[in-house]
Design a protein around this motif. Structure first.
Motif, PDB file in Angstrom:
ATOM      1  N   SER A 115      17.096   2.262  -4.891  1.00  0.00           N
ATOM      2  CA  SER A 115      18.497   2.249  -4.435  1.00  0.00           C
ATOM      3  C   SER A 115      18.856   3.476  -3.581  1.00  0.00           C
ATOM      4  CB  SER A 115      19.433   2.189  -5.642  1.00  0.00           C
ATOM      5  OG  SER A 115      19.265   3.348  -6.464  1.00  0.00           O
ATOM      6  N   SER A 116      17.906   4.369  -3.390  1.00  0.00           N
ATOM      7  CA  SER A 116      18.185   5.605  -2.655  1.00  0.00           C
ATOM      8  C   SER A 116      18.191   5.387  -1.145  1.00  0.00           C
ATOM      9  CB  SER A 116      17.132   6.660  -3.003  1.00  0.00           C
ATOM     10  OG  SER A 116      17.228   7.765  -2.132  1.00  0.00           O
ATOM     11  N   LYS A 117      19.230   5.862  -0.488  1.00  0.00           N
ATOM     12  CA  LYS A 117      19.290   5.806   0.967  1.00  0.00           C
ATOM     13  C   LYS A 117      18.236   6.714   1.591  1.00  0.00           C
ATOM     14  CE  LYS A 117      24.226   4.682   1.295  1.00  0.00           C
ATOM     15  NZ  LYS A 117      25.557   5.116   1.814  1.00  0.00           N
ATOM     16  N   LEU A 118      17.916   7.794   0.907  1.00  0.00           N
ATOM     17  CA  LEU A 118      16.920   8.727   1.423  1.00  0.00           C
ATOM     18  C   LEU A 118      15.552   8.060   1.542  1.00  0.00           C
ATOM     19  CD1 LEU A 118      16.566  11.722   2.246  1.00  0.00           C
ATOM     20  CD2 LEU A 118      15.902  12.202  -0.115  1.00  0.00           C
ATOM     21  N   VAL A 119      15.219   7.209   0.582  1.00  0.00           N
ATOM     22  CA  VAL A 119      13.922   6.533   0.594  1.00  0.00           C
ATOM     23  C   VAL A 119      13.791   5.604   1.792  1.00  0.00           C
ATOM     24  CG1 VAL A 119      12.476   4.861  -0.657  1.00  0.00           C
ATOM     25  CG2 VAL A 119      13.555   6.754  -1.892  1.00  0.00           C
ATOM     26  N   ARG A 120      14.904   5.048   2.251  1.00  0.00           N
ATOM     27  CA  ARG A 120      14.870   4.092   3.364  1.00  0.00           C
ATOM     28  C   ARG A 120      14.381   4.721   4.672  1.00  0.00           C
ATOM     29  NH1 ARG A 120      20.922   1.659   2.226  1.00  0.00           N
ATOM     30  NH2 ARG A 120      20.543   1.114   0.008  1.00  0.00           N
ATOM     31  N   GLN A 121      14.475   6.034   4.773  1.00  0.00           N
ATOM     32  CA  GLN A 121      14.055   6.690   6.017  1.00  0.00           C
ATOM     33  C   GLN A 121      12.628   7.240   5.931  1.00  0.00           C
ATOM     34  OE1 GLN A 121      17.170   9.753   5.770  1.00  0.00           O
ATOM     35  NE2 GLN A 121      15.569  11.329   5.652  1.00  0.00           N
ATOM     36  N   LEU A 122      11.974   7.055   4.799  1.00  0.00           N
ATOM     37  CA  LEU A 122      10.665   7.660   4.579  1.00  0.00           C
ATOM     38  C   LEU A 122       9.531   6.887   5.243  1.00  0.00           C
ATOM     39  CD1 LEU A 122      10.852   8.626   0.782  1.00  0.00           C
ATOM     40  CD2 LEU A 122      11.366  10.061   2.775  1.00  0.00           C
ATOM     41  N   HIS A 123       8.494   7.617   5.555  1.00  0.00           N
ATOM     42  CA  HIS A 123       7.217   7.056   5.983  1.00  0.00           C
ATOM     43  C   HIS A 123       6.285   6.953   4.775  1.00  0.00           C
ATOM     44  CE1 HIS A 123       2.979   7.561   7.250  1.00  0.00           C
ATOM     45  NE2 HIS A 123       3.313   6.967   8.382  1.00  0.00           N
TER      46      HIS A 123
ATOM     47  N   VAL B  42       4.355  -1.629 -13.347  1.00  0.00           N
ATOM     48  CA  VAL B  42       4.196  -2.310 -12.064  1.00  0.00           C
ATOM     49  C   VAL B  42       5.265  -3.383 -11.878  1.00  0.00           C
ATOM     50  CG1 VAL B  42       2.667  -3.837 -10.745  1.00  0.00           C
ATOM     51  CG2 VAL B  42       1.744  -1.794 -11.858  1.00  0.00           C
ATOM     52  N   ASP B  43       5.671  -4.039 -12.966  1.00  0.00           N
ATOM     53  CA  ASP B  43       6.697  -5.079 -12.867  1.00  0.00           C
ATOM     54  C   ASP B  43       7.984  -4.526 -12.273  1.00  0.00           C
ATOM     55  OD1 ASP B  43       5.056  -7.039 -13.904  1.00  0.00           O
ATOM     56  OD2 ASP B  43       5.724  -6.735 -15.980  1.00  0.00           O
ATOM     57  N   SER B  44       8.336  -3.293 -12.653  1.00  0.00           N
ATOM     58  CA  SER B  44       9.558  -2.674 -12.124  1.00  0.00           C
ATOM     59  C   SER B  44       9.438  -2.426 -10.626  1.00  0.00           C
ATOM     60  CB  SER B  44       9.839  -1.354 -12.857  1.00  0.00           C
ATOM     61  OG  SER B  44      10.994  -0.741 -12.342  1.00  0.00           O
ATOM     62  N   ILE B  45       8.260  -1.972 -10.188  1.00  0.00           N
ATOM     63  CA  ILE B  45       8.049  -1.742  -8.754  1.00  0.00           C
ATOM     64  C   ILE B  45       8.132  -3.058  -7.984  1.00  0.00           C
ATOM     65  CG2 ILE B  45       6.404  -0.926  -7.023  1.00  0.00           C
ATOM     66  CD1 ILE B  45       5.314   1.024  -9.098  1.00  0.00           C
ATOM     67  N   LEU B  46       7.505  -4.098  -8.536  1.00  0.00           N
ATOM     68  CA  LEU B  46       7.517  -5.401  -7.859  1.00  0.00           C
ATOM     69  C   LEU B  46       8.912  -6.006  -7.814  1.00  0.00           C
ATOM     70  CD1 LEU B  46       4.218  -6.969  -9.294  1.00  0.00           C
ATOM     71  CD2 LEU B  46       4.619  -6.052  -6.992  1.00  0.00           C
TER      72      LEU B  46
ATOM     73  N   ASP C 146      11.293  -5.109  -2.105  1.00  0.00           N
ATOM     74  CA  ASP C 146      11.958  -5.133  -0.803  1.00  0.00           C
ATOM     75  C   ASP C 146      12.444  -3.743  -0.387  1.00  0.00           C
ATOM     76  OD1 ASP C 146      11.518  -7.798  -0.544  1.00  0.00           O
ATOM     77  OD2 ASP C 146      13.527  -8.418  -1.166  1.00  0.00           O
ATOM     78  N   ALA C 147      12.668  -2.883  -1.363  1.00  0.00           N
ATOM     79  CA  ALA C 147      13.145  -1.523  -1.065  1.00  0.00           C
ATOM     80  C   ALA C 147      12.017  -0.628  -0.558  1.00  0.00           C
ATOM     81  CB  ALA C 147      13.768  -0.902  -2.314  1.00  0.00           C
ATOM     82  N   PHE C 148      10.760  -1.098  -0.720  1.00  0.00           N
ATOM     83  CA  PHE C 148       9.628  -0.263  -0.349  1.00  0.00           C
ATOM     84  C   PHE C 148       8.791  -0.841   0.797  1.00  0.00           C
ATOM     85  CE2 PHE C 148      10.038   0.328  -5.108  1.00  0.00           C
ATOM     86  CZ  PHE C 148      10.733   1.531  -5.024  1.00  0.00           C
ATOM     87  N   LYS C 149       9.139  -2.027   1.271  1.00  0.00           N
ATOM     88  CA  LYS C 149       8.290  -2.704   2.251  1.00  0.00           C
ATOM     89  C   LYS C 149       8.240  -1.985   3.605  1.00  0.00           C
ATOM     90  CE  LYS C 149      11.939  -5.931   3.711  1.00  0.00           C
ATOM     91  NZ  LYS C 149      12.331  -7.364   3.781  1.00  0.00           N
ATOM     92  N   HIS C 150       9.224  -1.120   3.882  1.00  0.00           N
ATOM     93  CA  HIS C 150       9.225  -0.374   5.137  1.00  0.00           C
ATOM     94  C   HIS C 150       8.249   0.800   5.120  1.00  0.00           C
ATOM     95  CE1 HIS C 150      11.714   2.119   2.541  1.00  0.00           C
ATOM     96  NE2 HIS C 150      11.506   3.117   3.383  1.00  0.00           N
TER      97      HIS C 150
ATOM     98  N   LEU D 186      -0.032  -4.428  -6.602  1.00  0.00           N
ATOM     99  CA  LEU D 186       0.897  -3.707  -5.722  1.00  0.00           C
ATOM    100  C   LEU D 186       0.617  -3.957  -4.243  1.00  0.00           C
ATOM    101  CD1 LEU D 186       1.132  -0.244  -7.540  1.00  0.00           C
ATOM    102  CD2 LEU D 186       2.898  -2.015  -7.423  1.00  0.00           C
ATOM    103  N   LYS D 187      -0.451  -4.638  -3.944  1.00  0.00           N
ATOM    104  CA  LYS D 187      -0.798  -4.896  -2.559  1.00  0.00           C
ATOM    105  C   LYS D 187       0.341  -5.618  -1.845  1.00  0.00           C
ATOM    106  CE  LYS D 187      -4.337  -6.975   0.406  1.00  0.00           C
ATOM    107  NZ  LYS D 187      -5.616  -7.757   0.457  1.00  0.00           N
ATOM    108  N   GLY D 188       0.742  -5.068  -0.705  1.00  0.00           N
ATOM    109  CA  GLY D 188       1.823  -5.664   0.068  1.00  0.00           C
ATOM    110  C   GLY D 188       3.175  -5.051  -0.198  1.00  0.00           C
ATOM    111  N   VAL D 189       3.300  -4.249  -1.268  1.00  0.00           N
ATOM    112  CA  VAL D 189       4.586  -3.581  -1.537  1.00  0.00           C
ATOM    113  C   VAL D 189       4.907  -2.621  -0.398  1.00  0.00           C
ATOM    114  CG1 VAL D 189       5.763  -1.950  -3.051  1.00  0.00           C
ATOM    115  CG2 VAL D 189       4.432  -3.829  -4.035  1.00  0.00           C
ATOM    116  N   ALA D 190       3.875  -1.930   0.092  1.00  0.00           N
ATOM    117  CA  ALA D 190       4.004  -1.073   1.277  1.00  0.00           C
ATOM    118  C   ALA D 190       2.845  -1.428   2.207  1.00  0.00           C
ATOM    119  CB  ALA D 190       3.949   0.399   0.881  1.00  0.00           C
ATOM    120  N   LYS D 191       2.894  -0.951   3.432  1.00  0.00           N
ATOM    121  CA  LYS D 191       1.818  -1.265   4.380  1.00  0.00           C
ATOM    122  C   LYS D 191       0.475  -0.791   3.831  1.00  0.00           C
ATOM    123  CE  LYS D 191       4.843  -1.170   8.434  1.00  0.00           C
ATOM    124  NZ  LYS D 191       6.105  -0.990   7.680  1.00  0.00           N
ATOM    125  N   THR D 192       0.472   0.360   3.172  1.00  0.00           N
ATOM    126  CA  THR D 192      -0.725   0.880   2.515  1.00  0.00           C
ATOM    127  C   THR D 192      -0.353   1.359   1.124  1.00  0.00           C
ATOM    128  OG1 THR D 192      -1.739   1.605   4.590  1.00  0.00           O
ATOM    129  CG2 THR D 192      -2.563   2.616   2.559  1.00  0.00           C
TER     130      THR D 192
END
Length: 449
Positions: free
Chosen positions: A369-377, A391-395, A399-403, A422-428
């Motif tokens: 829910s953090s706005k700061l996380v949305r700008q992260l690489h 892992v269930d909580s992350i999944l 959508d908050a981590f896909k960027h 966790l594959k696909g949650v983030a690009k890597t």
């Protein structure tokens, strides 16, 4: 083209004298004229003088002639009288403003050579990548370039096998310094603060210090670095860009640093800060030019966590915070981590590491829910207690981590099967290694003692 040095008339310089077998060669630079003398040792020799329109042209010609003679094997016979270092505040200010700008050093080198200062030649050789001639020239003028620092060119930590030099050189000056003394491993009985750092900051060779590493100070388990911090605080180090406190610390919780906060005003242009220690005090952090900050500890205090959360560093791009184990001094809680996530003024931040925490899993919904996380690489959650069941909580918040380009869960307690989920949650999804002990009582953060 580099800017030409100011058109001030330099003082005539003492002759530089070279010999090869029974022959000698001598050169003198006087304003816009170069005078050479050569012949058999003991004879008056023959003299030749050549004039130029500007002194920097004469300086360039003198440098070429010296290089040609040294390539032939001529060795300079150094005067026993050490010349006084020259100073040009305007040119020095330009270097301090950008100590990585080689062109600024070359302008300064031309001026110094015009003044007869040997440092001008050393700058030209080192900047030109002529390592062997530079070392030869340095060795011939070692008293001039080091003075009282000559006794401290190796660290006093006793670890000869590591071959840690105390000073690294670049563009004619000490670029980096590493200060370390372990009284149990070294027979040296001096003090880093008074016997090494104070003369370093006073010597012309230390004028443009860019990187500083501070490690053990006497007794690594008992003595802090406070006397060293006092010396730094009493100076202004505008050229310092990188500060590392703690270097390859074997037992991090035993390394007591002291009050780092007293030095912030002395390092206004610092861009890179890294602390690897157990006990330290950050105080009020105001570092307007810092781009990267890493706090590597096995026990982050609540006070330090609050200092990090409230720090003024508008240019920050990379932040890593290790929290640690209560057994080793960690009093920071989830609330202090959330205070970092609530920051709305870190627009340049791209890498955030909230790591090595017992509450690693509790962070997940707040990260989502953090706005700061949305700008992260990169979001770094490594080294903490993160289990398969989390892992269930992350999944649930994927959508908050896909960027993210990278989600780092290395050195946690995730199994290979959980990492695959966790594959696909983030690009890597990065997981360099993990611990898979099924017994909860043996689950702990990666960095503690």
């Amino acid at each position: 083209m580099p800017a030409k040095p100011p058109a001030t008339k330099p003082e005539p310089i003492r002759p530089r004298y070279f010999e090869l077998a029974d022959k000698f060669w001598e050169i003198t630079l006087d304003d816009t004229a170069v005078t050479t003398r050569h012949g058999k040792v003991g004879s008056p020799g023959q003299t030749k003088r050549k004039g130029f329109e500007a002194y920097y042209e004469a300086t360039s010609e003198a440098r070429k002639l010296v290089n040609a003679k040294t390539k032939l094997g001529y060795l300079e016979k150094v005067s026993t009288t050490t010349p006084a270092a020259k100073s040009n505040p305007a040119l020095e200010k330009a270097i301090a403003a950008n100590p990585l700008d080689e062109a600024a050093y070359m302008v300064y080198a031309d001026w110094l050579q015009g003044q007869g200062d040997p440092r001008g030649e050393l700058i030209a050789l080192q900047a030109g990548g002529k390592d062997k001639p530079a070392k030869k020239f340095f060795d011939g003028h070692v008293d001039y370039f080091l003075g009282p620092l000559k006794a401290h060119v190796k660290c006093h930590d006793g670890f000869v096998d590591k071959k840690h030099p105390a000073f690294t050189w670049k563009n004619g000056f000490i670029y980096g310094a590493r200060l370390a003394h372990n009284q149990y491993a070294s027979e040296w009985k001096g003090k880093l603060a008074t016997d090494v750092l104070t003369p370093l900051l006073a010597h012309p060779s230390g004028k443009f210090l860019v990187e500083l590493t501070l490690n053990e100070n006497d007794d690594p388990a008992e003595d802090t670095l406070d006397d060293i911090f006092d010396v730094i605080a009493s100076h202004s180090l505008p050229s310092l860009r990188k500060l590392r406190i703690g270097d390859e610390v074997s037992q991090i919780s035993w390394f007591r640093v002291g009050n780092v906060g007293k030095i912030w005003k002395a390092v206004p242009n610092l861009t890179d800060l890294e602390i690897e220690a157990g006990e330290f005090k950050l105080g009020d952090i105001d570092l307007s030019n810092v781009v990267r900050a890493v706090f590597h500890t096995g026990g982050l205090s609540k006070a330090n966590a609050k200092s990090i959360a409230a720090a003024r560093w508008p240019k920050l791009e990379h932040l890593e915070v290790y929290f640690g184990d209560p057994e080793y001094g960690c009093t920071a809680k989830l609330g202090e981590a959330l205070a970092i996530l609530e920051r709305a003024d870190l627009s340049k931040l791209r890498y955030l590491g909230l790591k090595n925490a017992e509450f690693q899993a509790d962070l997940v919904p707040h990260l989502a829910s953090s706005k700061l996380v949305r700008q992260l690489h990169t979001l770094d959650m490594s080294c903490g207690i993160l289990l398969d069941e989390h892992v269930d909580s992350i999944l649930a918040h994927k959508d908050a981590f896909k960027h993210l380009a990278v989600l780092d869960v290395s050195s946690t307690w995730l199994t290979k099967q959980a990492v695959k989920r966790l594959k696909g949650v983030a690009k890597t999804v990065k997981c360099d290694d993990s611990w898979n002990d099924a017994n909860p009582q043996y689950r702990y953060v990666r960095v503690g003692e």
